[in-house]
Write an enzyme that holds these catalytic residues in place. Structure first.
Site, PDB file in Angstrom:
ATOM      1  N   VAL A 158       0.599  -1.106   0.095  1.00 41.33           N
ATOM      2  CA  VAL A 158       0.154   0.097   0.017  1.00 41.33           C
ATOM      3  C   VAL A 158       0.829   1.208   0.036  1.00 41.33           C
ATOM      4  O   VAL A 158       0.288   2.305   0.036  1.00 41.33           O
ATOM      5  CB  VAL A 158      -1.140   0.158   1.279  1.00 41.33           C
TER       6      VAL A 158
ATOM      7  N   ASP B 290       7.728  14.808  11.779  1.00 39.26           N
ATOM      8  CA  ASP B 290       7.353  14.678  10.301  1.00 39.26           C
ATOM      9  C   ASP B 290       5.898  14.667  10.072  1.00 39.26           C
ATOM     10  O   ASP B 290       5.267  13.910   9.432  1.00 39.26           O
ATOM     11  CB  ASP B 290       8.000  13.420   9.693  1.00 39.26           C
TER      12      ASP B 290
END
Lengths: 314, 324
Positions: A22, A147
């Site tokens: 994915v 992040d």
């Protein structure tokens, strides 16, 4: 060598059936997989360990252990298990087994962009509250994400629950970053002090990212879409004004500071025209230049913007 | 982010301590297994041997290293057991627990020193790096990579604050003594059934009873009133730790350890006698007395048994500290 005790732990390959790849995360490949014993769908993140004589690197050990401790908060993607194995070349591979979430905020926003609809204001408010709550939880335990971006915010589209992913992985796996896609290196959510080369991060770097995500939820476009560090800074300066020692004491001493074109600050409403007064106020507090002046995640949760939000299930 | 026993998550804020109470059971030898292990004399003796080995190997570095390594060992044993102990396998487990501990704690020792230490061997067994790495992987799997162990040390500061002694010299004295008790009681398998927070609370109460007996009832109430603590379980754990402390005293006495005859130690002896009397009392006539009843009797005995001069001279420093 005879192993002490009973049967060994199942290897990742034996325990899980990979269904599909994915994604390519920053730190390795991501698979949707089924746990054979339970039938449960999980996300497997496969990461090469960069071993030396030490075996498992200490930083990996410490950071993965943090993830294992933080897996009880509803707004952090749960690290359910860790499996250690070997790949075909005999190198050690770590499989991080996370709960699976159907989509992420990046896809969610893109779907609205494609249909031309706006994200409903109460949906924005709910998602933002959950994001602040998850970040407050991490910061309350001394953990920075560093992040945060829509791709790292996983969602269940049925319940509109939002969870933070990839927490701490930036330090757990200090691997050379390959340029899989431009997105991996996105600068769009990076705080100005980071871009200017500050060596001491604070939790405020995550708050800046939260602010950028907030604006993007409203407009469906990135607030500061730079494609280089310089361009990223110029995007920021054009809207918020070029910083100086008055608005940000110490800014001119940062490592990457140069002379920049001088812009005056614009009103945030020019960039996020459909956000109401309270939302604009909260956003402005998230986008303060001086890191110590930025609102904390915990204080953000108390902001009046969220007053009319039903928080009972969040 | 190096690991610290007192702050398993760096910069934990005091208002977030509830999270440690929530997840501490993930880092504790399982209660069910301690029942099982008690039935296996072999494993108990194996554990004793391994603890001795770990202490021997790591005492040259940092005593805190021993504590974490033994925590890993205990959690590994309750998860895996060791059905066929062989000397080399036991040593490999001990060495691997130490190696993981060194990585977690980020000690600044040169790798060569660590390696030489890990390869120290009476039996001439030297492990290859790869062998240790494989054992490390096995231990990590058994412990599910929960290496930031939550131990009693994680809760001491919280309970000291509850007792109203935050940042006070008295609090520091209690903390030091409680830490000593926690270190020494780790060897005791009877504590496996108790959560780290319970052990921390009990160790502090034991220390306060020993050092500040007249404040003890207040401290007991402060801790018992906490919603994080089950009072009955603390009482059970307290008794086990008290037994361990008494055994420690007897052991020291039997070893002829000399002690200066200071007022504190005089009081220690009195309380030791008091404990004996309490035991006799419970056995003979007062088995149903509540802990508070025990407290009353101890106080009366203690007061009656003390020379007023010694008592006064002992109390004054404490009073001064309390006034600060």
């Amino acid at each position: 060598m005879e192993k002490p005790g009973g049967g060994g732990v199942l290897s990742a390959k034996e325990a899980f059936e990979k269904l599909e790849k994915v994604g390519e995360g920053t730190y390795g490949k991501v698979y949707r997989a089924r746990e054979k014993a339970t039938g449960k769908i999980v996300a497997l993140k496969k990461t090469r360990l960069h071993e030396d004589e030490e075996g498992v690197p200490p930083t990996t050990l410490r950071e993965v252990s943090i993830l294992r401790m933080l897996s009880r908060d509803p707004h952090v993607v749960r690290l359910m298990d860790v499996k250690q194995g070997q790949n075909k070349e005999g190198k050690t591979v770590l499989y991080l087994v996370f709960e699976y979430m159907d989509t992420d905020l990046k896809k969610f926003i893109r779907s609205f962009r494609q249909t031309g609809q706006t994200v409903p204001p109460q949906t924005i408010k709910s998602l933002m509250y959950q994001l602040c709550k998850g970040v407050a939880f991490c910061h309350g335990h001394g953990i920075l994400h560093r992040d945060l971006k829509p791709h790292n915010l996983l969602m269940d589209p049925k319940t509109m629950m939002l969870k933070i992913a990839d927490l701490g992985l930036a330090r757990a796996f200090t691997v050379p970053i390959k340029k899989y896609t431009h997105e991996i290196l996105t600068l769009w959510y990076r705080a100005p002090e980071v871009l200017l080369g500050a060596t001491h991060y604070s939790m405020a770097v995550d708050i800046w990212s939260v602010g950028c995500i907030f604006a993007e939820l409203v407009t469906k476009q990135a607030l500061f879409p730079g494609d280089s560090e310089l361009q990223q800074l110029l995007h920021i300066f054009r809207l918020l004004g070029t910083p100086n020692e008055d608005v940000w004491p110490g800014v001119s001493k940062l490592m990457n500071w140069h002379e920049y074109p001088q812009w005056n600050p614009q009103s945030l409403s020019t960039a996020v025209p459909s956000l109401d007064e309270l939302g604009l106020d909260l956003l402005s507090q998230m986008l303060k230049y001086e890191p110590s002046k930025r609102i904390s995640a915990k204080k953000a949760m108390e902001h009046a913007y969220f007053d009319d939000l039903d928080k009972r299930h969040l | 982010m190096e690991f610290d026993l007192e702050n398993p998550l760096e910069n934990l804020h005091s208002d977030d301590v509830s999270y440690l109470f929530l997840i501490e059971s993930d880092h504790t030898p399982s209660q069910n297994h301690s029942q099982t292990l008690k039935a296996r004399d072999l494993d108990i003796s194996v554990r004793r041997e391994l603890i001795s080995l770990i202490s021997q190997l790591s005492c040259a570095l940092d005593p805190v290293l021993s504590y974490l390594a033994i925590n890993y060992l205990d959690r590994f044993l309750t998860n895996q057991g060791i059905l066929q102990p062989k000397p080399w396998a036991l040593r490999l487990v001990a060495v691997s627990c130490i190696s993981l501990t060194v990585k977690m704690m980020g000690t600044e020792y040169p790798a060569t020193d660590i390696q030489a230490l890990l390869n120290q061997s009476d039996g001439g067994i030297i492990f290859e790096t790869q062998t240790i790495q494989r054992m490390e992987a096995l231990i990590l799997g058994a412990l599910q990579w929960r290496m930031r162990s939550i131990t009693p040390f994680s809760f001491v500061a919280f309970f000291i604050a509850l007792m109203g002694l935050k940042e006070s010299p008295m609090g520091q004295v209690l903390k030091n003594r409680a830490s000593e008790i926690i270190f020494k009681s780790q060897r005791e398998i009877r504590l496996w059934g108790f959560k780290p927070s319970i052990i921390a609370a009990s160790a502090l109460l034991c220390a306060s009873h020993e050092l500040f007996p007249f404040q003890y009832p207040f401290f007991l109430k402060a801790i018992s009133d906490s919603s994080y603590v089950n009072k009955e379980i603390v009482e059970q754990c307290y008794k086990v730790i008290q037994d361990i402390a008494i055994e420690e005293e007897y052991s020291s006495a039997l070893n002829g350890v000399s002690r200066s005859d200071t007022p504190i130690n005089v009081l220690d002896h009195h309380f030791l006698s008091s404990e004996s009397e309490k035991t006799n009392g419970i056995t003979v006539a007062n088995a149903t007395d509540s802990p508070l009843g025990d407290l009353k009797r101890r106080k009366i005995t203690g007061c009656g048994g003390n020379n007023p001069t010694i008592l006064n001279s002992w109390i004054q420093p404490c009073e001064r500290e309390c006034e600060k």
